[in-house]
Write a protein that holds these residues in place. Structure first.
Motif, PDB file in Angstrom:
ATOM      1  N   MET A  78       0.938  10.430  -9.388  1.00  0.00           N
ATOM      2  CA  MET A  78      -0.152  10.841 -10.321  1.00  0.00           C
ATOM      3  C   MET A  78      -1.109  11.786  -9.778  1.00  0.00           C
ATOM      4  SD  MET A  78      -0.846   7.017 -11.620  1.00  0.00           S
ATOM      5  CE  MET A  78      -1.444   6.367 -10.430  1.00  0.00           C
ATOM      6  N   LYS A  79      -0.904  12.404  -8.668  1.00  0.00           N
ATOM      7  CA  LYS A  79      -1.765  13.369  -8.095  1.00  0.00           C
ATOM      8  C   LYS A  79      -3.093  12.995  -7.823  1.00  0.00           C
ATOM      9  CE  LYS A  79       1.022  17.263  -9.702  1.00  0.00           C
ATOM     10  NZ  LYS A  79       2.234  16.834 -10.218  1.00  0.00           N
ATOM     11  N   LYS A  80      -3.187  11.901  -7.103  1.00  0.00           N
ATOM     12  CA  LYS A  80      -4.670  11.472  -6.880  1.00  0.00           C
ATOM     13  C   LYS A  80      -4.809  11.205  -5.194  1.00  0.00           C
ATOM     14  CE  LYS A  80      -5.334   8.719 -10.986  1.00  0.00           C
ATOM     15  NZ  LYS A  80      -5.654   7.504 -11.522  1.00  0.00           N
ATOM     16  N   PRO A  81      -5.045  12.562  -4.667  1.00  0.00           N
ATOM     17  CA  PRO A  81      -4.849  12.387  -3.120  1.00  0.00           C
ATOM     18  C   PRO A  81      -6.137  11.745  -2.593  1.00  0.00           C
ATOM     19  CG  PRO A  81      -5.723  14.599  -3.764  1.00  0.00           C
ATOM     20  CD  PRO A  81      -5.217  13.680  -5.172  1.00  0.00           C
ATOM     21  N   LYS A  82      -7.296  11.639  -3.206  1.00  0.00           N
ATOM     22  CA  LYS A  82      -8.553  11.001  -2.410  1.00  0.00           C
ATOM     23  C   LYS A  82      -8.130   9.418  -2.478  1.00  0.00           C
ATOM     24  CE  LYS A  82     -13.541  10.414  -3.499  1.00  0.00           C
ATOM     25  NZ  LYS A  82     -14.652  10.563  -4.082  1.00  0.00           N
ATOM     26  N   GLU A  83      -7.445   8.872  -3.579  1.00  0.00           N
ATOM     27  CA  GLU A  83      -7.493   7.582  -3.730  1.00  0.00           C
ATOM     28  C   GLU A  83      -6.481   7.331  -2.648  1.00  0.00           C
ATOM     29  OE1 GLU A  83      -7.820   9.544  -6.229  1.00  0.00           O
ATOM     30  OE2 GLU A  83      -9.151   8.553  -7.745  1.00  0.00           O
ATOM     31  N   ARG A  84      -5.360   8.111  -2.306  1.00  0.00           N
ATOM     32  CA  ARG A  84      -4.103   7.865  -1.694  1.00  0.00           C
ATOM     33  C   ARG A  84      -4.877   7.755  -0.097  1.00  0.00           C
ATOM     34  NH1 ARG A  84      -0.110  11.988  -0.787  1.00  0.00           N
ATOM     35  NH2 ARG A  84       0.924  10.499   0.320  1.00  0.00           N
ATOM     36  N   ILE A  85      -5.682   8.439   0.258  1.00  0.00           N
ATOM     37  CA  ILE A  85      -6.168   8.299   1.470  1.00  0.00           C
ATOM     38  C   ILE A  85      -7.067   6.997   1.594  1.00  0.00           C
ATOM     39  CG2 ILE A  85      -7.957   9.313   3.289  1.00  0.00           C
ATOM     40  CD1 ILE A  85      -7.045  11.994   2.026  1.00  0.00           C
ATOM     41  N   GLN A  86      -7.728   6.544   0.641  1.00  0.00           N
ATOM     42  CA  GLN A  86      -8.513   5.238   0.632  1.00  0.00           C
ATOM     43  C   GLN A  86      -7.610   4.145   0.722  1.00  0.00           C
ATOM     44  OE1 GLN A  86     -10.647   5.513  -3.347  1.00  0.00           O
ATOM     45  NE2 GLN A  86     -12.364   6.791  -2.232  1.00  0.00           N
ATOM     46  N   ALA A 139       0.904  -1.285   0.019  1.00  0.00           N
ATOM     47  CA  ALA A 139       0.068   0.044  -0.152  1.00  0.00           C
ATOM     48  C   ALA A 139       1.028   1.352   0.014  1.00  0.00           C
ATOM     49  CB  ALA A 139      -0.931  -0.072   1.435  1.00  0.00           C
ATOM     50  N   VAL A 140       2.006   1.147   0.770  1.00  0.00           N
ATOM     51  CA  VAL A 140       2.854   2.329   0.732  1.00  0.00           C
ATOM     52  C   VAL A 140       3.543   2.738  -0.652  1.00  0.00           C
ATOM     53  CG1 VAL A 140       5.131   3.230   1.569  1.00  0.00           C
ATOM     54  CG2 VAL A 140       3.557   2.176   3.135  1.00  0.00           C
ATOM     55  N   LEU A 141       3.715   1.689  -1.464  1.00  0.00           N
ATOM     56  CA  LEU A 141       4.333   1.836  -2.742  1.00  0.00           C
ATOM     57  C   LEU A 141       3.141   2.166  -3.743  1.00  0.00           C
ATOM     58  CD1 LEU A 141       6.498  -1.552  -3.239  1.00  0.00           C
ATOM     59  CD2 LEU A 141       7.066   0.697  -2.679  1.00  0.00           C
ATOM     60  N   LEU A 142       2.007   1.757  -3.305  1.00  0.00           N
ATOM     61  CA  LEU A 142       0.822   2.156  -4.176  1.00  0.00           C
ATOM     62  C   LEU A 142       0.409   3.711  -3.830  1.00  0.00           C
ATOM     63  CD1 LEU A 142      -1.304   1.786  -6.301  1.00  0.00           C
ATOM     64  CD2 LEU A 142      -2.850   0.722  -4.461  1.00  0.00           C
ATOM     65  N   MET A 143       0.615   4.141  -2.828  1.00  0.00           N
ATOM     66  CA  MET A 143       0.352   5.493  -2.220  1.00  0.00           C
ATOM     67  C   MET A 143       1.332   6.443  -2.926  1.00  0.00           C
ATOM     68  SD  MET A 143      -0.773   4.974   1.862  1.00  0.00           S
ATOM     69  CE  MET A 143      -0.556   6.527   2.120  1.00  0.00           C
ATOM     70  N   TYR A 144       2.567   5.919  -2.856  1.00  0.00           N
ATOM     71  CA  TYR A 144       3.670   6.815  -3.793  1.00  0.00           C
ATOM     72  C   TYR A 144       3.226   7.058  -5.032  1.00  0.00           C
ATOM     73  CZ  TYR A 144       7.804   8.268  -5.897  1.00  0.00           C
ATOM     74  OH  TYR A 144       8.605   8.942  -6.558  1.00  0.00           O
TER      75      TYR A 144
END
Length: 160
Positions: free
Chosen positions: A107-115, A97-102
């Motif tokens: 890609m500038k997708k903050p909403k998806e990062r929080i999810q 998840a940490v790699l995916l969040m990076y």
């Protein structure tokens, strides 16, 4: 320098501008050791040293000035789907998840990062409690991490 022939060493002395001061000094010592030159006959010229430093400074300045021109064309590096899969399955869902969040940050997708963050924390806590009731084995952990990867890749859509 011990392995070089006399001709090669003299060639290095002739082309001083292509070699570092340390290499030139080693060549001079080797030539003195072979009695091809008298001690002190060839000294590192301060002009050669200054010329080398000036040349390297101008090259460095040229490189840094051109660097800004190419920054706009530089593509950000993302972690591959295989890297995320490996970290998730062999370590834990939280690492994948940490790699995916990076990747989502780049890609500038903050909403998806929080999810992804909330999912990974909740899923890791769930796996922790589940492993207290299931037999602790590598296979059980591997299967639970594989389930975590499947949710990360299918629900959050790792499109890399």
């Amino acid at each position: 320098m011990k392995l070089k022939s006399n001709v090669e060493l003299e060639g290095i002395i002739d082309q001083k501008e292509n070699y570092t001061n340390e290499a030139l000094q080693a060549v001079i010592w080797e030539l003195e050791k072979r009695n091809l030159i008298v001690e002190g006959e060839i000294e590192l010229n301060e002009e050669v040293i200054a010329e080398k430093e000036l040349k390297s400074a101008s090259l460095e300045k040229e490189f840094t000035s051109n660097e800004g021109a190419f920054n706009e064309f530089e593509q950000s590096t993302l972690y591959s789907k295989n890297a995320i899969r490996g970290f998730t399955i062999f370590f834990s869902t939280i690492f994948g998840a940490v790699l995916l969040m990076y990747n989502l940050k780049v890609m500038k997708k903050p909403k998806e990062r929080i999810q992804v963050l909330f999912f990974s924390i909740i899923y890791t806590i769930f796996v922790y409690f589940l492993l207290n009731f299931l037999p602790k084995s590598f296979l059980t952990t591997l299967i639970l991490n594989l389930i975590g990867y499947t949710i990360l890749s299918e629900f959050f859509g790792i499109n890399i």
